[in-house]
Structures are given as C-alpha cells and as structure tokens.
Design an enzyme around this catalytic site. Sequence first.
Site, short mmCIF file in Angstrom:
data_model
loop_
_atom_site.label_atom_id
_atom_site.label_comp_id
_atom_site.label_asym_id
_atom_site.label_seq_id
_atom_site.Cartn_x
_atom_site.Cartn_y
_atom_site.Cartn_z
N HIS A 53 -0.97 10.31 -3.04
CA HIS A 53 -2.28 9.95 -2.53
C HIS A 53 -3.20 11.15 -2.33
O HIS A 53 -4.34 11.16 -2.80
CB HIS A 53 -2.16 9.20 -1.20
CG HIS A 53 -3.48 8.83 -0.60
ND1 HIS A 53 -4.16 9.65 0.28
CD2 HIS A 53 -4.26 7.74 -0.79
CE1 HIS A 53 -5.30 9.08 0.61
NE2 HIS A 53 -5.39 7.92 -0.01
N HIS A 73 0.83 -1.20 0.00
CA HIS A 73 0.00 0.00 0.00
C HIS A 73 0.87 1.26 0.00
O HIS A 73 1.56 1.54 0.98
CB HIS A 73 -0.90 -0.02 1.24
CG HIS A 73 -1.87 1.09 1.32
ND1 HIS A 73 -1.97 1.90 2.43
CD2 HIS A 73 -2.82 1.52 0.46
CE1 HIS A 73 -2.94 2.78 2.25
NE2 HIS A 73 -3.46 2.58 1.05
#
Length: 264
Positions: free
Chosen positions: A64, A16
Amino acid sequence: MTHPYLSGPGPRVLAHRGLVTDDAAAHGTVDNSFAAVAAAHAAGAVYVESDCHLTSDGVVVLFHDDDLARVAGDPRRVREVRAHELAEVMSDRGGLITLEQALETFPDVRFNLDVKAPDAAEPVGRLVAGDAHRVLLTSFSDERRLAALAAAEKAGAAHRPATSPGSGTIARVLAALALRRRRAVARLLADVDALQIPVRHRGIPVLSHRLLEAAHRAAVEVHVWTVNEPNEMRRLLDHGVDGLVTDRADVALAVAAGPARDAR
C-alpha cells in the site's frame, strides 16, 4: 452487459488489503502480505482489494504505502528496493506477495487493484491481461488507471479488466449530480463498472441516494470503503450499496449472509 468480475449475486465483500485478524497482527502479520491474502481467501472472500507498487528491479508487488516506514520502520521507498530485499523485510511480517504470485496462487480470487505508482501502470496492465475477467483496475489517478487498462489491451486481454474511476471523475460525477445533469452523469459512468467511494470525504458526503440511483441506472455498482463496524455494514447494505470494502472481511461476510439480508 455486466463485466465477469461482477458476475454472481451480491452484496460483495472486498477484503481490504487481505485480512489481518487481531491474533495475526499480534504475531506480526501486516496487510497486503501473502498471509493476509491467504487469510481472506480462507475466510471465504471472493474479492481481495490490494495496491500495486513497483520495486527498483521492476517487480509489481502488493503493497500500500510508498515506503516501508509504517510496515517495517524502514525509511526506504518501495521503488528504491529490489524485490528480494523487500521479501527479506516481509519475511516475518506475513511474507511478500507479488502480483504475479497472487494471480497464480489464488486462481479463484477476484482482485481489485489500486495502481499506486505511475511506473506500475504498464506492468500491472500487462500482468493482468490474461486474467482480465477477474480483475478490476482503479487508481486515484484516472491517467494511471487508463494507462493500466491500455496496457492490458495491448498485452492481448480478451476484453478490458473491470474498472472504477479515479477521484477526478468521481468529483465530476458529483458536480453533475448537483446540477441535475443526468446526461453528463451517464456519459461519465459509461465506461466504468463500479464506483468505489467513501461515505464522506473531509466531512463532505459522497454517498447519497441520488448517487446510488444514478449509478444503478447506468448499471454501475457502488462499493463503499472502508467499513469495519457491523452496524454500519448493515446500514449501508440496507441503503442499497452493492459492496463493502473492509478490513474485517470475516465479519462482513457474516453480515452480508445474515438471515435478514435479501440476496441481490
């Protein structure tokens, strides 16, 4: 037929935003940086999950957040800065990595890309067209996800990238399951390769044995995010999930390869 992205034995470990160990974080490395992707690769991760934004000069970057506040204490939005400005911000935080750099530098990594910004969908699709066999495209927005897939096809992809549905489609799958409408579930899952979901959302369970069974009947994998505790990793793998999206790919790889784990 299984998409090449999902070829090979499971369970799958998806790093991730790369891998940032405690030591790396103490030295300033942040997630979705070049160093984080490199660390995940060095740890043995085949899959790296990341996010795509577009800078003001049209460069797709792995990043992100919508803005730089969390990473750098900078209020500017990613779409307001040029790539070279973002590179300067990231220079002591692990280094900026663009999508083009990621694909070129790590040719044996399979990228799981979440299209965060609407204006990033077309350039993301175009950039991954030549690597469609090792890319999965997703987004919370089905419209954005489908736009990226269409752009990849338009750019000459030999076949479409793998894909995981957005939150709207997942909500419809859950509703159809609750109503026991198996045909509706099958239709909703017909054009996806994986369901990437949390265990629960706002206290409401998302993952269930019924969902796993329905996905597997449709030859769709189930990947759960974001799982960082070893005991929870083991529990979910024993429950039958096909992949773990985790901040601790190094730990998850060891758990997935444990002596009691049957290869799937």
